[in-house]
Design a protein around this motif. Sequence first.
Motif, mmCIF file in Angstrom:
data_model
loop_
_atom_site.group_PDB
_atom_site.id
_atom_site.type_symbol
_atom_site.label_atom_id
_atom_site.label_comp_id
_atom_site.label_asym_id
_atom_site.label_seq_id
_atom_site.Cartn_x
_atom_site.Cartn_y
_atom_site.Cartn_z
ATOM 1 N N ASP A 91 0.822 -1.218 0.000
ATOM 2 C CA ASP A 91 0.000 0.000 0.000
ATOM 3 C C ASP A 91 0.851 1.260 0.000
ATOM 4 O OD1 ASP A 91 0.894 -0.653 2.562
ATOM 5 O OD2 ASP A 91 -0.794 0.287 3.561
ATOM 6 N N ARG A 105 4.413 3.437 6.420
ATOM 7 C CA ARG A 105 3.660 3.040 7.603
ATOM 8 C C ARG A 105 3.334 1.552 7.681
ATOM 9 N NH1 ARG A 105 -1.498 5.562 6.647
ATOM 10 N NH2 ARG A 105 -2.130 3.562 5.796
ATOM 11 N N GLU A 106 2.716 1.009 6.626
ATOM 12 C CA GLU A 106 2.233 -0.374 6.713
ATOM 13 C C GLU A 106 3.040 -1.349 5.882
ATOM 14 O OE1 GLU A 106 -2.032 -1.053 6.547
ATOM 15 O OE2 GLU A 106 -2.309 1.023 7.193
ATOM 16 N N ASP A 118 -5.945 -2.503 -2.878
ATOM 17 C CA ASP A 118 -5.125 -1.525 -3.588
ATOM 18 C C ASP A 118 -4.658 -2.090 -4.929
ATOM 19 O OD1 ASP A 118 -5.146 -1.291 -0.738
ATOM 20 O OD2 ASP A 118 -3.663 0.296 -0.862
ATOM 21 N N TRP A 138 -11.878 -6.001 -1.483
ATOM 22 C CA TRP A 138 -10.506 -6.421 -1.204
ATOM 23 C C TRP A 138 -10.380 -7.891 -1.648
ATOM 24 C CZ3 TRP A 138 -12.043 -1.874 0.273
ATOM 25 C CH2 TRP A 138 -11.107 -0.885 0.526
ATOM 26 N N HIS A 158 0.892 6.440 -1.814
ATOM 27 C CA HIS A 158 -0.131 5.400 -1.889
ATOM 28 C C HIS A 158 -0.556 5.301 -3.350
ATOM 29 C CE1 HIS A 158 -1.270 4.004 2.063
ATOM 30 N NE2 HIS A 158 -2.375 3.489 1.560
HETATM 31 C C1 BGC Z 1 -4.051 0.881 3.861
HETATM 32 C C2 BGC Z 1 -4.789 0.787 2.561
HETATM 33 C C3 BGC Z 1 -5.749 -0.344 2.681
HETATM 34 C C4 BGC Z 1 -6.710 0.065 3.750
HETATM 35 C C5 BGC Z 1 -7.906 -0.744 3.961
HETATM 36 C C6 BGC Z 1 -5.044 1.214 4.925
HETATM 37 O O1 BGC Z 1 -4.493 1.406 6.150
HETATM 38 O O2 BGC Z 1 -3.008 1.781 3.809
HETATM 39 O O3 BGC Z 1 -4.204 1.145 1.444
HETATM 40 O O4 BGC Z 1 -6.320 -0.818 1.539
HETATM 41 O O5 BGC Z 1 -6.061 0.296 4.975
HETATM 42 O O6 BGC Z 1 -8.898 0.120 3.825
#
Ligand code: BGC
Length: 778
Positions: A329, A333-334, A341, A420, A677
Amino acid sequence: MTKWICHPEDHKDNPLVPVFRRRIKLRQKVKKAVLKLSAHGLYEIQVNGVNATENRFMPGLTSYYYRIQIQEYDIAALLKEGGNELLVTVGDGWWRWNNNFGYTLALWGELRLCYTDGSEETLSTDEDWDVGLGPVVRTDLQKGEVYDARIVPSDWKKAVICTEHTGGKLIENQSVPVREKERSPGKPLRDSKGNLVIDFGQNIAGYVHMTLRNTTPGQTVRLKHGEGLDKDGCFSTANCDGGRAEFQEITYICKGAEKEEYTPHFAVFGFRYALVEGIESENADFEAIAVYSDMEETGDFRCSNELINKLVENARWSQKGNFLDVPVDCPTRERNAWTGDAMIYCRTAAYFMDVKRFFKKWLVDQTIEQYASGKVGITFPSTSSVHNPEELKAVQTKDPAMALAGPTGDGNIGEDSVGWGDSAVWIPYQMYLMYGDVDFLKEHYDTAKKWVEFSLRCMKEKNPLYADKPWYANGDGDYIYDTRFHYGEWNEPLPPAPEVIELFAKGGTAADYVTHMAKYGKPEVATAYTKRSCDNLSHMARILGKDEDAAHYAALSAKIKAAYDKYLIGPDGTIQRGHQAAYIRALALDMVSKEKKPSVIAQLKRELEAANYHLNTGFLSTVYLLPTLCDIGLVDEAFRILEQTTDPGWLHPITLGATTMLENWNGMDMFRDSFNHYSFGAVCQFLFEYVAGIRPTFAAPGFRVFELRPVIGGNLSWAEGSYKTQYGTIESRWEREGKYFVYTCTVPEGTTARLTLPDGSAKTLSAGNYRFEGERHG
Ligand code: BGC
């Protein structure tokens, strides 16, 4: 037999970064020396002090408990007769990132030596290898690295056999190699607090190569990487660190020299800026290196609006910044490979780069990690469900809502989400369209079908909250999906619903919010996406000759559409006031009956006007916004929204200096959320397919037969797109003056184009270069 080996003292409470050593004595010259390697963690190879490969972050990320890749190198050129030294350093990588897979780093390897006299010898990893510690003292993909240049690998011990989760099947490499790509020199500046900050001019994922001069032994240089300066002009990572204290940092301890150089080994960061401590700018040079899967660039789009050109460039950079072996993503951060995505963006990704092999490898892990129920998680290789059983237990004890997390459970509450999980259907389907490779459908049909069956079962569940709705008891409810948690139109630039505001005002936590969302369901979104997946699955079945399935899912799709049209669209075409997404989704996914279509379009027009021709769509429907408007004849409106430079819109962040796509429509001025993103970059699909007009067809996928359907609109005076297919490069360009246009195109050898000119006339074109002129109609 080749064994997994590790450092005898590397365990949960004492994480080490091992350097494995094998001394090799060659009896004579070798013709070939084939080294095969894999690791729990990431490996780097040195043969006689020389790096053996330019590939980075190997063995790549797969669902390690099920499959793990082996790479192969011929290192003959680096070996000499007599004594040689092979060193392999293994860093944490994804194996030990958040301890998701395990605690101990391990190496698996074989070296096959083929001598000139025809004899052969194989050296495999076993207890005969030595293992020591080197200058990489600590390393974590996200937290960063501590490197002590004074240390030379030493403290040798005998390696021991590793038993931690070694059951993953060893497979040949399928990854597109990750490599160091663009380099940009940094410019030093002082931020508002007087800190030395280096600006590299471009937000990337990668790391910094530094050259330090006149250092003293033990001098410590620190770099912290971030995406922006805050509103006070001060370096900050607040928008992207997710509240982590240790985040994207390099600590380099100098050996002391006139000149020393360093590039991180096992860490990668999302950044444009680096905060520097421990050295003055006159004694150091900094160069940012972008690192990503080395895919061929295939497409480009340009037009008369420079801001749109910059948007294209930013989208391409966000793809580069997030496609490192798996599509994540954001690189900060993640760093999770979110299914939603990738689903939204995969077709756009194919315009920019050849992503066929990249997605082929990744989709296999989706299939592997699908739950027995058919549910498809939100990330894979999953970081939302914990793989490592010991860690999983800890998570479950801490947070009972995660009780079902883990690959053998049924996913946690967040993993029911349509939009998703539908990646299981959509991505193979889109890859087939873009590359014409039917294996995408063959290999993933069962996964797609199991996901659709899971969604259809969920549709039949009843939500007591909707007991007063007519569909609740009359059987039609089986075709309205009103239960479970769905992310839905994540990030619509709109105020939260009143009950959500109330929830947080009462001190509700993020977990309460998720529970709240699960309670309400999202009938408008979940029903629509399940219908779309039925359509796609039916089409996939038809292509694969599964006629019964094709008819079955087409019939289900019709039933869902009828229920949607009847219950979720008001008699006056209202779906959800204030939300463009509701109308765009319904039109794009074919949820509306012929009778209601005019009133739905009228409602959408009202929404556009109320938003003063700014978008207010979120995660899922933004990709559909402009194409749908053009498809229903609202071309002027589409271009007006595209060309907006005020908030919310694609161009607004560009006026503020963005160099990548942002996560949030509220933009950089808010200094919130990630600056890299990629998913909103999917607007480029519109630029390629509508403005330049280059579109694939299911009739002959992979662009063997394609459409050219340029759409002239807005304030653009010219636009051009190109796309390199497997047959050759398609080019499409228009210029206009008032209503008068000139259109030129190139149709590659072996393909056919069905051209529709802006004056409405149609032609079939075989390979060649063409020029047409006319007057745009409408
Ligand atoms: C991520 C997204 C992801 C989403 C889910 C976020 O924290 O960064 O890109 O798809 O969470 O809604």
